[in-house]
Write a protein that holds these residues in place. Structure first.
Motif, PDB file in Angstrom:
ATOM      1  N   LEU A 279       0.874  -1.171   0.000  1.00 27.70           N
ATOM      2  CA  LEU A 279       0.000   0.000   0.000  1.00 27.70           C
ATOM      3  C   LEU A 279       0.910   1.220   0.000  1.00 27.70           C
ATOM      4  N   ARG A 280       1.138   1.801  -1.177  1.00 30.64           N
ATOM      5  CA  ARG A 280       2.189   2.814  -1.283  1.00 30.64           C
ATOM      6  C   ARG A 280       1.881   3.853  -2.352  1.00 30.64           C
ATOM      7  N   VAL A 281       2.342   5.053  -2.081  1.00 30.80           N
ATOM      8  CA  VAL A 281       2.276   6.168  -3.029  1.00 30.80           C
ATOM      9  C   VAL A 281       3.686   6.697  -3.193  1.00 30.80           C
ATOM     10  N   GLN A 282       4.153   6.802  -4.434  1.00 27.36           N
ATOM     11  CA  GLN A 282       5.493   7.335  -4.659  1.00 27.36           C
ATOM     12  C   GLN A 282       5.657   7.721  -6.126  1.00 27.36           C
ATOM     13  N   PRO A 283       6.580   8.672  -6.417  1.00 30.32           N
ATOM     14  CA  PRO A 283       6.927   8.906  -7.820  1.00 30.32           C
ATOM     15  C   PRO A 283       7.665   7.686  -8.351  1.00 30.32           C
ATOM     16  N   ALA A 284       7.297   7.247  -9.526  1.00 29.41           N
ATOM     17  CA  ALA A 284       7.886   6.030 -10.091  1.00 29.41           C
ATOM     18  C   ALA A 284       8.035   6.171 -11.593  1.00 29.41           C
ATOM     19  N   LEU A 285       8.998   5.445 -12.142  1.00 30.71           N
ATOM     20  CA  LEU A 285       9.193   5.410 -13.582  1.00 30.71           C
ATOM     21  C   LEU A 285       8.231   4.410 -14.209  1.00 30.71           C
ATOM     22  N   VAL A 286       7.617   4.823 -15.317  1.00 26.39           N
ATOM     23  CA  VAL A 286       6.734   3.973 -16.106  1.00 26.39           C
ATOM     24  C   VAL A 286       7.276   3.960 -17.529  1.00 26.39           C
ATOM     25  N   PRO A 287       7.355   2.803 -18.201  1.00 28.48           N
ATOM     26  CA  PRO A 287       7.846   2.777 -19.579  1.00 28.48           C
ATOM     27  C   PRO A 287       7.082   3.766 -20.454  1.00 28.48           C
ATOM     28  N   SER A 288       7.797   4.510 -21.290  1.00 30.62           N
ATOM     29  CA  SER A 288       7.171   5.596 -22.063  1.00 30.62           C
ATOM     30  C   SER A 288       6.145   5.098 -23.063  1.00 30.62           C
ATOM     31  N   GLY A 289       6.192   3.818 -23.425  1.00 29.77           N
ATOM     32  CA  GLY A 289       5.197   3.278 -24.331  1.00 29.77           C
ATOM     33  C   GLY A 289       3.931   2.802 -23.640  1.00 29.77           C
ATOM     34  N   HIS A 290       3.912   2.827 -22.318  1.00 24.53           N
ATOM     35  CA  HIS A 290       2.757   2.351 -21.563  1.00 24.53           C
ATOM     36  C   HIS A 290       1.651   3.408 -21.585  1.00 24.53           C
ATOM     37  N   LEU A 291       0.397   2.963 -21.603  1.00 25.08           N
ATOM     38  CA  LEU A 291      -0.728   3.901 -21.614  1.00 25.08           C
ATOM     39  C   LEU A 291      -0.668   4.868 -20.436  1.00 25.08           C
ATOM     40  N   MET A 292      -0.252   4.371 -19.277  1.00 29.08           N
ATOM     41  CA  MET A 292      -0.212   5.220 -18.091  1.00 29.08           C
ATOM     42  C   MET A 292       0.770   6.379 -18.263  1.00 29.08           C
ATOM     43  N   ALA A 293       1.807   6.183 -19.054  1.00 25.29           N
ATOM     44  CA  ALA A 293       2.794   7.243 -19.279  1.00 25.29           C
ATOM     45  C   ALA A 293       2.211   8.394 -20.086  1.00 25.29           C
ATOM     46  N   HIS A 294       1.078   8.169 -20.745  1.00 28.36           N
ATOM     47  CA  HIS A 294       0.472   9.193 -21.596  1.00 28.36           C
ATOM     48  C   HIS A 294      -0.744   9.842 -20.948  1.00 28.36           C
ATOM     49  N   VAL A 295      -0.910   9.635 -19.657  1.00 24.90           N
ATOM     50  CA  VAL A 295      -1.942  10.336 -18.884  1.00 24.90           C
ATOM     51  C   VAL A 295      -1.317  11.639 -18.417  1.00 24.90           C
ATOM     52  N   ASN A 296      -1.694  12.747 -19.031  1.00 24.03           N
ATOM     53  CA  ASN A 296      -1.001  14.012 -18.813  1.00 24.03           C
ATOM     54  C   ASN A 296      -1.913  15.076 -18.228  1.00 24.03           C
ATOM     55  N   GLY A 297      -1.319  16.215 -17.897  1.00 21.12           N
ATOM     56  CA  GLY A 297      -2.082  17.313 -17.323  1.00 21.12           C
ATOM     57  C   GLY A 297      -2.730  16.906 -16.018  1.00 21.12           C
ATOM     58  N   SER A 298      -3.964  17.320 -15.804  1.00 18.89           N
ATOM     59  CA  SER A 298      -4.654  17.018 -14.543  1.00 18.89           C
ATOM     60  C   SER A 298      -5.507  15.762 -14.635  1.00 18.89           C
ATOM     61  N   MET A 299      -5.329  14.984 -15.691  1.00 20.42           N
ATOM     62  CA  MET A 299      -6.140  13.779 -15.857  1.00 20.42           C
ATOM     63  C   MET A 299      -5.710  12.693 -14.875  1.00 20.42           C
ATOM     64  N   ASN A 300      -6.633  11.796 -14.597  1.00 20.44           N
ATOM     65  CA  ASN A 300      -6.400  10.629 -13.737  1.00 20.44           C
ATOM     66  C   ASN A 300      -6.588   9.344 -14.536  1.00 20.44           C
ATOM     67  N   ALA A 301      -5.986   8.273 -14.063  1.00 20.51           N
ATOM     68  CA  ALA A 301      -6.206   6.949 -14.659  1.00 20.51           C
ATOM     69  C   ALA A 301      -5.939   5.895 -13.606  1.00 20.51           C
ATOM     70  N   VAL A 302      -6.723   4.825 -13.646  1.00 20.54           N
ATOM     71  CA  VAL A 302      -6.548   3.709 -12.723  1.00 20.54           C
ATOM     72  C   VAL A 302      -6.521   2.425 -13.535  1.00 20.54           C
ATOM     73  N   MET A 303      -5.561   1.567 -13.240  1.00 19.36           N
ATOM     74  CA  MET A 303      -5.449   0.265 -13.893  1.00 19.36           C
ATOM     75  C   MET A 303      -5.669  -0.816 -12.852  1.00 19.36           C
ATOM     76  N   VAL A 304      -6.405  -1.852 -13.249  1.00 20.41           N
ATOM     77  CA  VAL A 304      -6.719  -2.964 -12.352  1.00 20.41           C
ATOM     78  C   VAL A 304      -6.312  -4.260 -13.026  1.00 20.41           C
TER      79      VAL A 304
END
Length: 453
Positions: A279-304
Motif C-alpha cells: 500500500l504505497r504512493v510514490q513517484p515512479a518510472l513507467v515505460p514511455s510506451g505504456h498507456l499510463m505514461a500518456h496520462v497528462n495534465g490534470s487527468m487521472n487513470a486507474v489500472m486494475v
C-alpha cells in the motif's frame, strides 16, 4: 430573506408519481456542491428516468447564506446549521461536500444515526474515520456512497465492487491526483523544476495556496486506501500506507528517465502478495510506451489487474466541479434505486467482507519487491564499472546502465535500471554505493513500475 427550512418542503409533482421523490439535503455548496446543484437541475429528467424516481435537493447548509442564495435561488431551503440538515426528518439522504475530518464526522454520524443515507466526496474523512462510519452505517442499514472521493469522474469504485465482482483483484495502480500529474507533465514537457511547475499550477488554479496534501502524496494515499479496501475487502489502513510525494523530485531525474525510455508519474499502488498487501504512493518510472505514461495534465487513470478480466484501465478528469458532481449524483441514483429495499441489497459498504481478509497485513517498506532507477553521481565517466561491480556485490540485478547526457554544470551521472529486488536489499546497496570513493554525491533512487499483466 431565506425560507425556514422546516416549513419549505413541498412534494415534487413528477411523471414518476407512483414512486416517492428522494429528498436530498446537502452540506456545503462550494466547488462540488454548486456543481451538484447545477447538474441536478439541468439534467433532472434524465436523472429521474435512470433512477426510477425523482431526486430533489430540498435544503442546503452553507456558511455564507447570501452566496448560497445566489447559486440556488429560491428553489432550495437554506440554513447555516449543518446539523439541521443531517438530522432533518424530511431528508432521505445527506450529501456531505464541505470537506475536512472534524465537524464533517459529526454530521455524517448524526445523519446515519437518524437513518439517512450518506453520499460524500470527502476522501480524507473516509480514509481516517471510515471504519467507524461504515460500522455505524451497517448497524443502521443505510448506504454510505463515495464515488466522488476517489477519482472524480472515473467510476472506479463501481467498477471494483460491481463490474469486477466476479474477479480476484491482484493489484490496483493509478494516477489519482490531478495536481501532481499536472506538475510532472510541466516538468517533463517544459523542462521546469519542481518549484516553477508548482507555481504555474497554482497560478492556473490546479494547486491550492497550500498544496501540501497534493504534493506530499497524502491526497493520493487517502484515495488509495479506499481503492485497496474495495479491491481486497481489507479494513481501511491509511495510517500504514507508505507515502512519498514529489517535493524532492529533481528535473534532472525527469530528463534522465526520458533518456532511459521512461516517464515519472506519482503512482498509488495496492498489490496483493502472499505475505500481505503493498500500500504505497510514490513517484515512479513507467515505460514511455505504456498507456499510463500518456496520462497528462490534470487527468487521472486507474489500472486494475484481476484474474478473470485481466488488465482493465479507467481514465477521466481528476478535478472539476461538475466532474465531481457527476460521481456524487451517480451515488444518489444508486441510493434512489435501493432506498426502501432490504439492507442486504444496498450498494455494498466498504469493509462489509473485511472478516474474510482481515488477516491481510500491509507490507513494510523493506519487503516491497520492485525494479528501481538509480542515478549515481561519479567523479569521472570511466567509473561506471565500479558502480555496476558494487551492485553485483550487493546482489542487485542490473538490467540497463548508461551515462546521463552531459548538462552544463552537472558532473557525470551513472544511470541504472535494476531488475526486481526487495527494497531492503536495494537500501543496503545504495548505502554501499555512497561509501565508495567513486561516488560524488547522494545516490537518487526511484521505483520502476512495469504495470504488466
Amino acid at each position: 430573506m431565506y425560507r425556514d427550512p422546516v416549513e419549505s418542503f413541498e412534494p415534487l409533482h413528477s411523471p414518476l408519481a407512483a414512486t416517492r421523490t428522494l429528498r436530498v439535503g446537502m452540506i456545503g455548496i462550494g466547488t462540488v456542491g454548486s456543481g451538484t446543484f447545477r447538474v441536478l437541475a439541468r439534467n433532472q429528467a434524465e436523472i429521474a428516468a435512470r433512477a426510477g424516481r425523482a431526486i430533489e435537493l430540498v435544503i442546503v447548509a452553507a456558511r455564507n447564506l447570501e452566496r448560497a442564495a445566489g447559486i440556488v435561488g429560491d428553489s432550495v431551503a437554506l440554513t447555516a446549521d449543518a446539523m439541521q440538515v443531517a438530522t432533518h426528518p424530511d431528508v432521505d439522504v445527506v450529501v456531505e461536500v464541505a470537506g475536512g475530518t472534524g465537524p464533517a464526522l459529526d454530521w455524517v454520524l448524526a445523519a446515519i444515526a437518524h437513518g439517512k443515507h450518506v453520499v460524500t466526496a470527502n476522501k480524507a474523512l473516509l480514509a481516517v474515520h471510515g471504519a467507524r462510519i461504515f460500522a455505524a452505517a451497517r448497524e443502521q442499514g443505510v448506504v454510505v456512497a463515495y464515488e466522488g472521493a476517489v477519482a472524480v469522474s472515473i467510476p472506479i469504485v463501481k467498477a471494483l465492487r460491481e463490474g469486477l465482482a466476479a474477479n480476484r483483484i491482484e493489484w490496483v495502480a493509478g494516477i489519482i491526483n490531478g495536481t501532481t500529474n499536472f506538475i510532472l507533465s510541466k516538468m517533463r514537457d517544459e523542462g521546469l523544476d519542481f518549484a516553477a511547475a508548482l507555481a504555474q499550477a497554482q497560478a492556473l488554479g490546479y494547486a491550492e495556496a497550500d498544496p501540501t496534501f497534493d504534493i506530499e502524496g497524502i491526497d493520493a494515499a487517502h484515495k488509495l486506501t479506499l481503492l485497496a479496501a474495495n479491491a481486497f475487502g481489507m479494513p481501511l489502513r491509511f495510517a500504514d500506507a507508505q507515502v512519498e510525494g514529489i517535493t524532492a523530485l529533481q528535473g534532472l531525474d525527469v530528463a534522465c528517465a526520458e533518456q532511459l525510455g521512461h516517464r515519472i508519474k506519482l503512482l498509488g499502488v495496492a498489490r496483493r502478495q502472499a505475505a500481505g498487501v503493498e500500500l504505497r504512493v510514490q513517484p515512479a518510472l513507467v515505460p514511455s510506451g505504456h498507456l499510463m505514461a500518456h496520462v497528462n495534465g490534470s487527468m487521472n487513470a486507474v489500472m486494475v489487474k484481476s484474474d478473470a478480466a485481466g488488465l482493465t484501465m479507467y481514465y477521466g478528469a481528476g478535478a472539476g466541479s461538475e466532474q465531481t458532481a457527476s460521481a456524487v449524483i451517480a451515488d444518489l441514483v444508486d441510493v434512489a434505486r435501493l432506498d426502501g429495499v432490504a439492507a442486504a441489497q444496498h450498494v455494498p459498504h466498504l469493509g462489509v467482507h473485511a472478516h474474510a481478509t482481515k488477516a491481510l497485513a500491509v507490507l513494510p517498506r523493506a519487503a516491497v519487491h520492485t525494479s528501481h532507477y538509480l542515478r549515481v553521481p561519479v567523479h569521472a565517466v570511466g567509473q561506471i564499472q565500479a558502480v555496476t561491480a558494487c551492485l553485483a556485490e550487493q546482489k542487485v540485478p542490473v538490467r540497463q546502465v548508461a551515462l546521463a547526457a552531459e548538462r552544463p554544470g552537472i558532473g557525470p551521472q551513472v544511470l541504472v535500471l535494476t531488475g526486481p529486488v526487495v527494497q531492503g536489499t536495494l537500501d543496503l546497496a545504495v548505502h554501499a554505493l555512497q561509501a565508495r570513493p567513486e561516488a560524488a554525491g547522494p545516490v537518487v533512487t526511484l521505483r520502476v513500475e512495469a504495470l504488466e499483466g
